[in-house]
Design a protein around this motif. Structure first.
Motif, PDB file in Angstrom:
ATOM      1  N   ILE A   1       0.794  -1.243   0.000  1.00  0.00           N
ATOM      2  CA  ILE A   1       0.000   0.000   0.000  1.00  0.00           C
ATOM      3  C   ILE A   1       0.828   1.296   0.000  1.00  0.00           C
ATOM      4  N   ILE A   2       2.133   1.203   0.248  1.00  0.00           N
ATOM      5  CA  ILE A   2       2.881   2.444   0.497  1.00  0.00           C
ATOM      6  C   ILE A   2       2.970   3.351  -0.736  1.00  0.00           C
ATOM      7  N   THR A   3       3.025   2.747  -1.938  1.00  0.00           N
ATOM      8  CA  THR A   3       3.062   3.570  -3.156  1.00  0.00           C
ATOM      9  C   THR A   3       1.765   4.357  -3.303  1.00  0.00           C
ATOM     10  N   LEU A   4       0.638   3.699  -3.032  1.00  0.00           N
ATOM     11  CA  LEU A   4      -0.669   4.365  -3.112  1.00  0.00           C
ATOM     12  C   LEU A   4      -0.765   5.540  -2.144  1.00  0.00           C
ATOM     13  N   CYS A   5      -0.096   5.404  -0.998  1.00  0.00           N
ATOM     14  CA  CYS A   5      -0.208   6.417   0.062  1.00  0.00           C
ATOM     15  C   CYS A   5       0.762   7.589  -0.118  1.00  0.00           C
ATOM     16  N   LEU A   6       1.879   7.355  -0.809  1.00  0.00           N
ATOM     17  CA  LEU A   6       2.938   8.384  -0.830  1.00  0.00           C
ATOM     18  C   LEU A   6       3.237   8.998  -2.182  1.00  0.00           C
ATOM     19  N   ARG A   7       2.910   8.316  -3.286  1.00  0.00           N
ATOM     20  CA  ARG A   7       3.397   8.796  -4.588  1.00  0.00           C
ATOM     21  C   ARG A   7       2.976  10.240  -4.900  1.00  0.00           C
ATOM     22  N   HIS A   8       1.789  10.657  -4.430  1.00  0.00           N
ATOM     23  CA  HIS A   8       1.313  12.009  -4.756  1.00  0.00           C
ATOM     24  C   HIS A   8       1.807  13.055  -3.759  1.00  0.00           C
ATOM     25  N   ARG A   9       2.590  12.604  -2.766  1.00  0.00           N
ATOM     26  CA  ARG A   9       3.091  13.555  -1.756  1.00  0.00           C
ATOM     27  C   ARG A   9       4.548  13.933  -2.007  1.00  0.00           C
ATOM     28  N   LEU A  10       5.177  13.308  -2.998  1.00  0.00           N
ATOM     29  CA  LEU A  10       6.577  13.610  -3.279  1.00  0.00           C
ATOM     30  C   LEU A  10       6.674  14.929  -4.030  1.00  0.00           C
ATOM     31  N   ARG A  11       7.747  15.658  -3.764  1.00  0.00           N
ATOM     32  CA  ARG A  11       7.941  16.918  -4.486  1.00  0.00           C
ATOM     33  C   ARG A  11       8.276  16.630  -5.938  1.00  0.00           C
ATOM     34  N   LYS A  12       7.583  17.325  -6.828  1.00  0.00           N
ATOM     35  CA  LYS A  12       7.773  17.075  -8.248  1.00  0.00           C
ATOM     36  C   LYS A  12       8.975  17.858  -8.788  1.00  0.00           C
ATOM     37  N   ASP A  13       9.841  17.139  -9.482  1.00  0.00           N
ATOM     38  CA  ASP A  13      10.937  17.783 -10.196  1.00  0.00           C
ATOM     39  C   ASP A  13      10.567  17.750 -11.676  1.00  0.00           C
TER      40      ASP A  13
END
Length: 348
Positions: A314-326
């Motif tokens: 589940i961790i990808t579902l929970c975190l992918r949209h919280r990473l800073r976009k480069d």
């Protein structure tokens, strides 16, 4: 509002592929406090079909009869003022059962339609708080679905996210204030080609599922065949999946009951926070949602203890949209999350 019960709905268990989206939706039903799902993907990938199919699976809930807010007769956090007053006055609250509701939010909806309106004239002439509940009231204890959420006015998205986070909707007009419970699972879907949500709004969604068009020819053929069979005779098609639908409903209902007993060991919680820290995730929402989703997954699979595999799932579902976009980066953020997990847990 579109009533999903008026026409036959494609069965959830008949949907081929899109496992990431299906899992995110199921986990949010098990634990609504995960905070909803944002589903981003190409046109025609079954986003709306899957969300509507989910409603079919949902267990029934106890509600105060004829209450516009679907009030819970036992939980003060989920009941309207009128029901709470009845309980305080020792008046018996009539109880009935209903399916967990799903409300569709139309793109052109106004704030009044969403939040509800106060009849000022009636309030001033008759001295009563005349309130016409909106879609947030109907969605209490259910699912609020916004298709093309990235095209919705930012102000309305803010209102929805505030209500979803606090569990309450407050309407104020001309010095009159009305507050009612509005605790719902917010599900948004959109096509990334039509623009992304602002990062601060995206962060407020608990989970983020990315879905793509199925590439494998044999799977595509199966999906097309399934759809043709359903369109030809929906009731017959649904009968073929009734057993698997009932089985999944039971599994979800049992998981909801089991959830409070699921344990997440301290060392695993530390590792989750370590991953969030090393990925430079802002705030603590990522940590909280990952903890909740891992517990919901363990409950769904019939266990009382979270394993590292649950966290990996589940961790990808929970975190992918919280990473800073480069903007110069070509690596998918999901890959970065999995890499972070591997480093902290020592897996490959």
């Amino acid at each position: 509002m579109v009533e999903t019960n008026d026409r036959p709905v494609f069965p959830f268990t008949a949907i081929v592929g899109q496992e990431e989206m299906k899992l995110a939706l199921i986990l949010n039903v098990i634990d609504p406090k995960i905070g909803g799902v944002m589903i981003m993907g190409d046109r025609g990938t079954g986003k709306s079909t899957t969300v509507r199919a989910l409603v079919d699976l949902l267990p029934e809930i106890d509600v105060a009869t004829n209450d516009p807010y679907n009030s819970d007769p036992t939980d003060p956090e989920l009941m309207s003022d009128s029901v709470r007053t009845m309980i305080l006055d020792d008046i018996e609250v009539p109880v009935s059962k209903m399916k967990i509701p799903m409300v569709d939010l139309p793109l052109g909806a106004t704030e009044d339609r969403v939040c509800g309106t106060i009849d000022i004239e009636k309030a001033l002439t008759e001295g009563v708080k005349a309130f016409e509940p909106g879609l947030l009231a109907k969605a209490n204890r259910g699912i609020l679905y916004v298709d093309e959420v990235n095209l919705l006015d930012d102000h309305l998205v803010d209102v929805l996210l505030d209500s979803a986070a606090s569990g309450w909707n407050t309407v104020e007009r001309e010095g009159i204030s009305i507050c009612h419970p509005a605790r719902f699972i917010l599900v948004g879907s959109g096509n990334p080609e039509e623009g992304e949500l602002r990062p601060q709004l995206l962060d407020r969604f608990g989970m983020h599922a990315q879905i793509g068009t199925v590439k494998e020819p044999s799977l595509r053929v199966k999906i097309v065949e399934q759809r043709a069979l359903f369109d030809e005779n929906p009731n017959e098609f649904r009968k073929n999946y009734q057993d698997s639908q009932d089985e999944l409903t039971t599994k979800i209902t049992d998981a909801r009951l089991r959830l409070q007993d699921v344990e997440l060991d301290y060392d695993l919680r530390v590792k989750i926070s370590q991953i969030c820290s090393e990925l430079d995730v802002d705030g603590l929402r990522g940590d909280i949602v990952t903890n909740r989703a891992a517990k919901a997954l363990a409950a769904f699979e019939g266990r009382l203890k979270v394993t590292p595999k649950d966290i990996f799932t589940i961790i990808t579902l929970c975190l992918r949209h919280r990473l800073r976009k480069d903007p110069l980066e070509s690596i998918d953020s999901g890959y970065k999350v999995q890499e972070g997990f591997s480093q902290v847990f020592g897996y490959e």
